[in-house]
Design an enzyme around this catalytic site. Sequence first.
Site, PDB file in Angstrom:
ATOM      1  N   ARG A   1       0.823  -1.228   0.000  1.00  0.00           N
ATOM      2  CA  ARG A   1       0.000   0.000   0.000  1.00  0.00           C
ATOM      3  C   ARG A   1       0.850   1.268   0.000  1.00  0.00           C
ATOM      4  NH1 ARG A   1      -5.509  -0.483   1.286  1.00  0.00           N
ATOM      5  NH2 ARG A   1      -6.187  -2.518   0.575  1.00  0.00           N
TER       6      ARG A   1
ATOM      7  N   ARG B   1      -3.227   6.405  -0.070  1.00  0.00           N
ATOM      8  CA  ARG B   1      -3.726   7.546   0.677  1.00  0.00           C
ATOM      9  C   ARG B   1      -2.751   8.251   1.592  1.00  0.00           C
ATOM     10  NH1 ARG B   1      -8.832   4.816   3.073  1.00  0.00           N
ATOM     11  NH2 ARG B   1      -7.248   3.207   3.174  1.00  0.00           N
TER      12      ARG B   1
HETATM   13  C1  LIG Z   1      -7.937  -6.755   0.967  1.00  0.00           C
HETATM   14  C2  LIG Z   1      -7.383  -5.927  -0.161  1.00  0.00           C
HETATM   15  C3  LIG Z   1      -8.113  -4.983  -0.946  1.00  0.00           C
HETATM   16  N1  LIG Z   1      -7.219  -4.466  -1.864  1.00  0.00           N
HETATM   17  C4  LIG Z   1      -5.990  -5.019  -1.692  1.00  0.00           C
HETATM   18  C5  LIG Z   1      -6.076  -5.964  -0.665  1.00  0.00           C
HETATM   19  C6  LIG Z   1      -4.954  -6.846  -0.206  1.00  0.00           C
HETATM   20  C7  LIG Z   1      -3.964  -6.089   0.598  1.00  0.00           C
HETATM   21  C8  LIG Z   1      -4.324  -5.850   2.022  1.00  0.00           C
HETATM   22  O1  LIG Z   1      -4.567  -6.846   2.726  1.00  0.00           O
HETATM   23  O2  LIG Z   1      -4.324  -4.686   2.428  1.00  0.00           O
HETATM   24  C9  LIG Z   1      -4.770  -4.805  -2.479  1.00  0.00           C
HETATM   25  C10 LIG Z   1      -4.446  -3.460  -2.967  1.00  0.00           C
HETATM   26  N2  LIG Z   1      -5.257  -2.356  -3.021  1.00  0.00           N
HETATM   27  C11 LIG Z   1      -4.575  -1.318  -3.568  1.00  0.00           C
HETATM   28  C12 LIG Z   1      -3.296  -1.781  -3.943  1.00  0.00           C
HETATM   29  C13 LIG Z   1      -2.364  -0.894  -4.754  1.00  0.00           C
HETATM   30  C14 LIG Z   1      -0.990  -0.866  -4.626  1.00  0.00           C
HETATM   31  C15 LIG Z   1      -0.376  -0.593  -3.260  1.00  0.00           C
HETATM   32  O3  LIG Z   1      -0.231  -1.560  -2.477  1.00  0.00           O
HETATM   33  O4  LIG Z   1       0.040   0.524  -3.012  1.00  0.00           O
HETATM   34  C16 LIG Z   1      -3.201  -3.107  -3.537  1.00  0.00           C
HETATM   35  C17 LIG Z   1      -2.026  -4.062  -3.649  1.00  0.00           C
HETATM   36  C18 LIG Z   1      -5.063   0.048  -3.803  1.00  0.00           C
HETATM   37  C19 LIG Z   1      -6.178   0.542  -2.991  1.00  0.00           C
HETATM   38  N3  LIG Z   1      -7.334  -0.117  -2.680  1.00  0.00           N
HETATM   39  C20 LIG Z   1      -8.163   0.722  -1.964  1.00  0.00           C
HETATM   40  C21 LIG Z   1      -7.520   1.957  -1.816  1.00  0.00           C
HETATM   41  C22 LIG Z   1      -8.101   3.171  -1.122  1.00  0.00           C
HETATM   42  C23 LIG Z   1      -9.018   3.843  -2.088  1.00  0.00           C
HETATM   43  C24 LIG Z   1      -8.995   5.320  -1.975  1.00  0.00           C
HETATM   44  O5  LIG Z   1      -7.912   5.942  -2.071  1.00  0.00           O
HETATM   45  O6  LIG Z   1     -10.097   5.868  -1.843  1.00  0.00           O
HETATM   46  C25 LIG Z   1      -6.282   1.866  -2.468  1.00  0.00           C
HETATM   47  C26 LIG Z   1      -5.245   2.940  -2.667  1.00  0.00           C
HETATM   48  C27 LIG Z   1      -9.524   0.365  -1.485  1.00  0.00           C
HETATM   49  C28 LIG Z   1      -9.607  -0.945  -0.816  1.00  0.00           C
HETATM   50  N4  LIG Z   1      -9.576  -2.160  -1.447  1.00  0.00           N
HETATM   51  C29 LIG Z   1      -9.646  -3.156  -0.507  1.00  0.00           C
HETATM   52  C30 LIG Z   1      -9.715  -2.550   0.769  1.00  0.00           C
HETATM   53  C31 LIG Z   1      -9.815  -3.283   2.087  1.00  0.00           C
HETATM   54  C32 LIG Z   1      -9.692  -1.166   0.569  1.00  0.00           C
HETATM   55  C33 LIG Z   1      -9.657  -0.053   1.610  1.00  0.00           C
HETATM   56  C34 LIG Z   1     -10.963   0.596   1.823  1.00  0.00           C
HETATM   57  C35 LIG Z   1     -10.772   1.908   2.581  1.00  0.00           C
HETATM   58  O7  LIG Z   1     -10.402   1.861   3.754  1.00  0.00           O
HETATM   59  O8  LIG Z   1     -10.980   2.956   1.955  1.00  0.00           O
HETATM   60  C36 LIG Z   1      -9.542  -4.608  -0.822  1.00  0.00           C
END
Ligand SMILES: Cc1c2[nH]c(c1CCC(=O)O)Cc1[nH]c(c(CCC(=O)O)c1C)Cc1[nH]c(c(CCC(=O)O)c1C)Cc1[nH]c(c(C)c1CCC(=O)O)C2
Length: 359
Positions: free
Chosen positions: A42, A46
């Site tokens: 991540r 954000r």
């Molecule tokens: C479970 C999971 C998800 N997504 C992901 C996982 C596995 C990793 C982990 O265990 O953390 C994987 C993921 N999601 C994202 C990435 C991008 C690359 C990185 O790691 O920087 C990666 C590798 C971008 C993202 N994925 C997400 C964001 C936030 C979106 C935003 O900026 O509004 C990002 C940058 C959204 C997302 N997508 C998901 C979640 C739980 C969330 C967060 C929701 C929140 O709290 O807003 C599902």
Amino acid sequence: MERVTERVMEQTTDDDADPRDSDLVRAALGRPVRRAPVWFMRQAGRSLPEYRALRAGVAMLESCRRPELVTEITLQPVRRHGVDAAIFFSDIVVPLAAVGVDLDIVPGTGPVVAQPFRTRADLDRLPELTPEHVPDITESVRLLVAELGATPLIGFAGAPFTLASYLVEGGPSRNHEHTKALMHGDPRLWSDLCARLAQISGAFLRVQAQAGASVVQLFDSWAGVLSRADYERFVQPHSATALAAVADLGVPRIHFGVGTGELLGSMGAAGADVVGVDFRVSLRDAVRRLGPGYSVQGNLDPALLFAPWPVVEQRVREILDEGADARGHIVNLGHGVLPDTDPDVLTRVVELVHELSTR
Ligand SMILES: Cc1c2[nH]c(c1CCC(=O)O)Cc1[nH]c(c(CCC(=O)O)c1C)Cc1[nH]c(c(CCC(=O)O)c1C)Cc1[nH]c(c(C)c1CCC(=O)O)C2
């Protein structure tokens, strides 16, 4: 630090331009490194103001499908922190949306599925993924690889269990009760659902590796909610299928989950070169549980980045020291960067890891 530097080889400049010769790939395969590679799960996201500025007004799923935006967001943390790898900006649910599953990523919540998957008829809503579903992903990876030069790009996918949990629960879940009820109540349907998801995960990894990603990571973030027996029976074969989809491409494979201390050996055996370790298990214990055939990735507690710097520094030193027990060590957090993390602390961690591990 003695044992860290023992694994560090002389700096070479000859083939520095090939990401397949990067320290990340070398550490993943257990080869000597110039200095310990470090990146953060991540890291693109954000915690960076420049990310928030770019994303303003663009929905998360939409942003993942725009190659110029994906390229810029992926590069931001590489430029800012000097990390040894870029992680492709996307999400684990992007391939599900690409095959037509009606879902959204809700800010502050995560993926939300319009109609949860509970019956055999629901499988009809989950066709196989082909490269034609995601031409933009191929384009984004190609653009990125051209920009990144010697810095490797990590492609990724969600593992079948973690994807299934979002589909079956309909969104994030604390107890995964519907998922476990399906797994145990209708093992046939569970197996068919996970087989389909393994195809989708594997194909998504393959698209990224074929377009130029040098390493792939399979995220089974929620696998830690399972016993080892259930993991081995209901999950591991499907994760193995997803990882096997890129076996012939020669890209190292990282297999990651949270709370997976009891599962590390089984996650390695699914076909990984590197096993991700969260902050609950020391790297030394992880290496003991895994045996000699694996590199490890981890395992700084993301919450510790909010502690005073001397605490962080001490912990980074310990992690480098513990990681030296493994055949290869990729320094990372034990889970993703928390949104309110001070980005300057991440930069300092990168500098410290490089300083401590350079001869
Ligand atoms: C479970 C999971 C998800 N997504 C992901 C996982 C596995 C990793 C982990 O265990 O953390 C994987 C993921 N999601 C994202 C990435 C991008 C690359 C990185 O790691 O920087 C990666 C590798 C971008 C993202 N994925 C997400 C964001 C936030 C979106 C935003 O900026 O509004 C990002 C940058 C959204 C997302 N997508 C998901 C979640 C739980 C969330 C967060 C929701 C929140 O709290 O807003 C599902």
